[in-house]
Design a protein around this motif. Structure first.
Motif, PDB file in Angstrom:
ATOM      1  N   GLY A   1      48.689 -77.388  36.875  1.00  0.00           N
ATOM      2  CA  GLY A   1      48.067 -77.580  38.407  1.00  0.00           C
ATOM      3  C   GLY A   1      47.115 -76.445  38.709  1.00  0.00           C
ATOM      4  N   PHE A   2      46.879 -75.570  37.765  1.00  0.00           N
ATOM      5  CA  PHE A   2      46.056 -74.378  38.024  1.00  0.00           C
ATOM      6  C   PHE A   2      44.892 -74.468  36.969  1.00  0.00           C
ATOM      7  CE2 PHE A   2      50.250 -72.941  38.996  1.00  0.00           C
ATOM      8  CZ  PHE A   2      50.103 -72.171  40.060  1.00  0.00           C
ATOM      9  N   SER A   3      43.642 -73.951  37.581  1.00  0.00           N
ATOM     10  CA  SER A   3      42.591 -73.766  36.510  1.00  0.00           C
ATOM     11  C   SER A   3      42.540 -72.101  36.027  1.00  0.00           C
ATOM     12  CB  SER A   3      41.444 -74.193  37.175  1.00  0.00           C
ATOM     13  OG  SER A   3      40.871 -73.195  38.229  1.00  0.00           O
ATOM     14  N   LEU A   4      42.207 -71.942  35.006  1.00  0.00           N
ATOM     15  CA  LEU A   4      42.208 -70.769  34.394  1.00  0.00           C
ATOM     16  C   LEU A   4      40.887 -70.283  34.068  1.00  0.00           C
ATOM     17  CD1 LEU A   4      43.505 -68.145  33.133  1.00  0.00           C
ATOM     18  CD2 LEU A   4      43.838 -69.455  31.142  1.00  0.00           C
ATOM     19  N   ARG A   5      40.378 -69.210  34.330  1.00  0.00           N
ATOM     20  CA  ARG A   5      38.986 -68.680  33.976  1.00  0.00           C
ATOM     21  C   ARG A   5      39.196 -67.356  33.192  1.00  0.00           C
ATOM     22  NH1 ARG A   5      35.292 -65.545  36.441  1.00  0.00           N
ATOM     23  NH2 ARG A   5      33.116 -65.904  35.787  1.00  0.00           N
ATOM     24  N   LEU A   6      38.571 -67.361  32.163  1.00  0.00           N
ATOM     25  CA  LEU A   6      38.614 -65.848  31.442  1.00  0.00           C
ATOM     26  C   LEU A   6      37.338 -65.347  31.418  1.00  0.00           C
ATOM     27  CD1 LEU A   6      40.526 -67.042  28.185  1.00  0.00           C
ATOM     28  CD2 LEU A   6      41.598 -66.119  30.167  1.00  0.00           C
ATOM     29  N   SER A   7      37.300 -63.949  31.940  1.00  0.00           N
ATOM     30  CA  SER A   7      35.945 -63.387  31.933  1.00  0.00           C
ATOM     31  C   SER A   7      36.247 -61.966  31.396  1.00  0.00           C
ATOM     32  CB  SER A   7      35.559 -63.272  33.435  1.00  0.00           C
ATOM     33  OG  SER A   7      36.482 -62.494  34.180  1.00  0.00           O
ATOM     34  N   ASN A   8      35.128 -61.412  31.141  1.00  0.00           N
ATOM     35  CA  ASN A   8      35.166 -60.077  30.573  1.00  0.00           C
ATOM     36  C   ASN A   8      35.857 -59.893  29.225  1.00  0.00           C
ATOM     37  OD1 ASN A   8      33.388 -59.155  32.639  1.00  0.00           O
ATOM     38  ND2 ASN A   8      35.023 -58.865  33.914  1.00  0.00           N
ATOM     39  N   CYS A   9      35.580 -60.988  28.423  1.00  0.00           N
ATOM     40  CA  CYS A   9      36.357 -60.830  27.009  1.00  0.00           C
ATOM     41  C   CYS A   9      35.843 -60.024  26.389  1.00  0.00           C
ATOM     42  CB  CYS A   9      36.516 -62.384  26.441  1.00  0.00           C
ATOM     43  SG  CYS A   9      37.565 -63.719  27.541  1.00  0.00           S
ATOM     44  N   LYS A  10      36.813 -59.272  25.427  1.00  0.00           N
ATOM     45  CA  LYS A  10      36.227 -58.375  24.518  1.00  0.00           C
ATOM     46  C   LYS A  10      37.152 -58.381  23.239  1.00  0.00           C
ATOM     47  CE  LYS A  10      34.485 -54.752  27.636  1.00  0.00           C
ATOM     48  NZ  LYS A  10      34.241 -55.736  28.706  1.00  0.00           N
TER      49      LYS A  10
ATOM     50  N   TYR B   1      41.815 -60.592  21.327  1.00  0.00           N
ATOM     51  CA  TYR B   1      40.945 -60.728  22.676  1.00  0.00           C
ATOM     52  C   TYR B   1      41.503 -60.214  23.985  1.00  0.00           C
ATOM     53  CZ  TYR B   1      37.860 -63.915  20.171  1.00  0.00           C
ATOM     54  OH  TYR B   1      37.225 -64.652  19.335  1.00  0.00           O
ATOM     55  N   THR B   2      40.992 -59.297  24.476  1.00  0.00           N
ATOM     56  CA  THR B   2      41.565 -58.793  25.735  1.00  0.00           C
ATOM     57  C   THR B   2      40.505 -59.372  26.909  1.00  0.00           C
ATOM     58  OG1 THR B   2      42.083 -56.859  24.830  1.00  0.00           O
ATOM     59  CG2 THR B   2      42.042 -56.672  27.251  1.00  0.00           C
ATOM     60  N   CYS B   3      41.270 -59.986  27.894  1.00  0.00           N
ATOM     61  CA  CYS B   3      40.204 -60.762  28.828  1.00  0.00           C
ATOM     62  C   CYS B   3      40.855 -60.634  30.465  1.00  0.00           C
ATOM     63  CB  CYS B   3      40.155 -62.432  28.731  1.00  0.00           C
ATOM     64  SG  CYS B   3      39.439 -62.675  27.310  1.00  0.00           S
ATOM     65  N   THR B   4      39.871 -60.709  31.273  1.00  0.00           N
ATOM     66  CA  THR B   4      40.470 -60.816  32.692  1.00  0.00           C
ATOM     67  C   THR B   4      40.738 -62.209  32.874  1.00  0.00           C
ATOM     68  OG1 THR B   4      39.102 -58.835  33.165  1.00  0.00           O
ATOM     69  CG2 THR B   4      39.832 -60.220  35.235  1.00  0.00           C
ATOM     70  N   ALA B   5      41.729 -62.762  33.589  1.00  0.00           N
ATOM     71  CA  ALA B   5      42.110 -64.147  33.722  1.00  0.00           C
ATOM     72  C   ALA B   5      42.223 -64.299  35.342  1.00  0.00           C
ATOM     73  CB  ALA B   5      43.602 -64.405  33.193  1.00  0.00           C
ATOM     74  N   THR B   6      41.708 -65.450  35.685  1.00  0.00           N
ATOM     75  CA  THR B   6      41.756 -65.745  37.171  1.00  0.00           C
ATOM     76  C   THR B   6      42.443 -66.948  37.124  1.00  0.00           C
ATOM     77  OG1 THR B   6      39.651 -64.645  37.427  1.00  0.00           O
ATOM     78  CG2 THR B   6      40.297 -66.105  39.230  1.00  0.00           C
ATOM     79  N   LEU B   7      43.542 -67.335  37.697  1.00  0.00           N
ATOM     80  CA  LEU B   7      44.210 -68.443  37.897  1.00  0.00           C
ATOM     81  C   LEU B   7      44.021 -68.881  39.346  1.00  0.00           C
ATOM     82  CD1 LEU B   7      47.879 -67.833  36.548  1.00  0.00           C
ATOM     83  CD2 LEU B   7      45.878 -69.176  35.604  1.00  0.00           C
ATOM     84  N   THR B   8      43.388 -70.120  39.722  1.00  0.00           N
ATOM     85  CA  THR B   8      43.171 -70.811  40.971  1.00  0.00           C
ATOM     86  C   THR B   8      44.030 -72.096  41.043  1.00  0.00           C
ATOM     87  OG1 THR B   8      40.867 -70.012  40.880  1.00  0.00           O
ATOM     88  CG2 THR B   8      41.284 -71.842  42.205  1.00  0.00           C
ATOM     89  N   PRO B   9      44.704 -72.281  42.020  1.00  0.00           N
ATOM     90  CA  PRO B   9      45.675 -73.408  42.338  1.00  0.00           C
ATOM     91  C   PRO B   9      44.477 -74.559  42.267  1.00  0.00           C
ATOM     92  CG  PRO B   9      46.132 -72.016  43.757  1.00  0.00           C
ATOM     93  CD  PRO B   9      44.966 -71.219  43.057  1.00  0.00           C
ATOM     94  N   ALA B  10      45.042 -75.944  41.629  1.00  0.00           N
ATOM     95  CA  ALA B  10      44.048 -77.026  41.561  1.00  0.00           C
ATOM     96  C   ALA B  10      44.380 -77.855  42.812  1.00  0.00           C
ATOM     97  CB  ALA B  10      44.724 -78.056  40.269  1.00  0.00           C
ATOM     98  N   ARG B  11      43.297 -78.406  43.455  1.00  0.00           N
ATOM     99  CA  ARG B  11      43.172 -78.823  44.820  1.00  0.00           C
ATOM    100  C   ARG B  11      42.924 -80.333  44.689  1.00  0.00           C
ATOM    101  NH1 ARG B  11      40.839 -74.012  48.022  1.00  0.00           N
ATOM    102  NH2 ARG B  11      42.352 -72.457  47.191  1.00  0.00           N
TER     103      ARG B  11
END
Length: 180
Positions: A155-164, A170-180
């Protein structure tokens, strides 16, 4: 499983150039990552991704590789490594479908060499190869997409950014957004 000599069949069988440094062969895709000075010689790094078989046994060895410098002088390979093996004269290795296997070759060309007119593997040339600085450029790839295992909330979407990537992690910034 087939037992063949690496590049003897792989590179001489119906090449179709996909770009200046990547091409498809009968068994898979072969890519030149780059060449750079290493001690008093030149090291060239490649990768091979098997696409035609599930498993294939190949034997990379120094007798299959040579380069021609811009001045026309030919240099043979002195050492080869595949799949993380130590540098040696010959290797016996299983390749698996879809898995990129690193291959490194040391050539007896002087470390001051800046250009190869040709890299020839089993007589198949690749032209106008630049020799880079003193260290290889790391290849960074995006981690594969994964599905949630049973029991993990959805029920969430996950977006990984700034992966190194560092040491294979891998080290990434994760953004969780509730699915609508």
């Amino acid at each position: 499983m087939k037992n063949i000599a690496l590049l003897a069949t792989v590179l001489t069988a119906g090449l179709s150039w996909a770009g200046a440094q990547t091409w498809d062969t009968q068994y898979g895709t072969y890519t030149l990552k780059g060449c750079y000075p290493s001690a008093s010689m030149i090291r060239c790094d490649f990768s091979f991704v098997l696409t035609a078989e599930n498993t294939l046994n190949l034997q990379p060895n120094t007798g299959r590789y040579e380069v021609v410098a811009a001045d026309g002088k030919t240099y043979e390979a002195t050492k080869v490594s595949a799949g993380g093996s130590p540098m040696t004269n010959a290797i016996n290795l299983n390749f698996y479908k879809g898995v990129a296997v690193p291959i490194s070759v040391i050539f007896a060309a002087p470390s001051s060499t800046r250009t190869f007119s040709v890299i020839a593997m089993e007589g198949v040339p690749m032209n106008n190869i630049q020799v880079r600085g003193s260290t290889p450029t790391p290849v960074v790839t995006t981690p594969p997409t994964a599905t949630a295992p049973a029991g993990v909330p959805t029920g969430f979407s996950l977006r990984l950014s700034n992966c190194k990537v560092a040491n294979g992690t891998y080290t990434c910034t994760a953004t969780l957004t509730p699915a609508r």
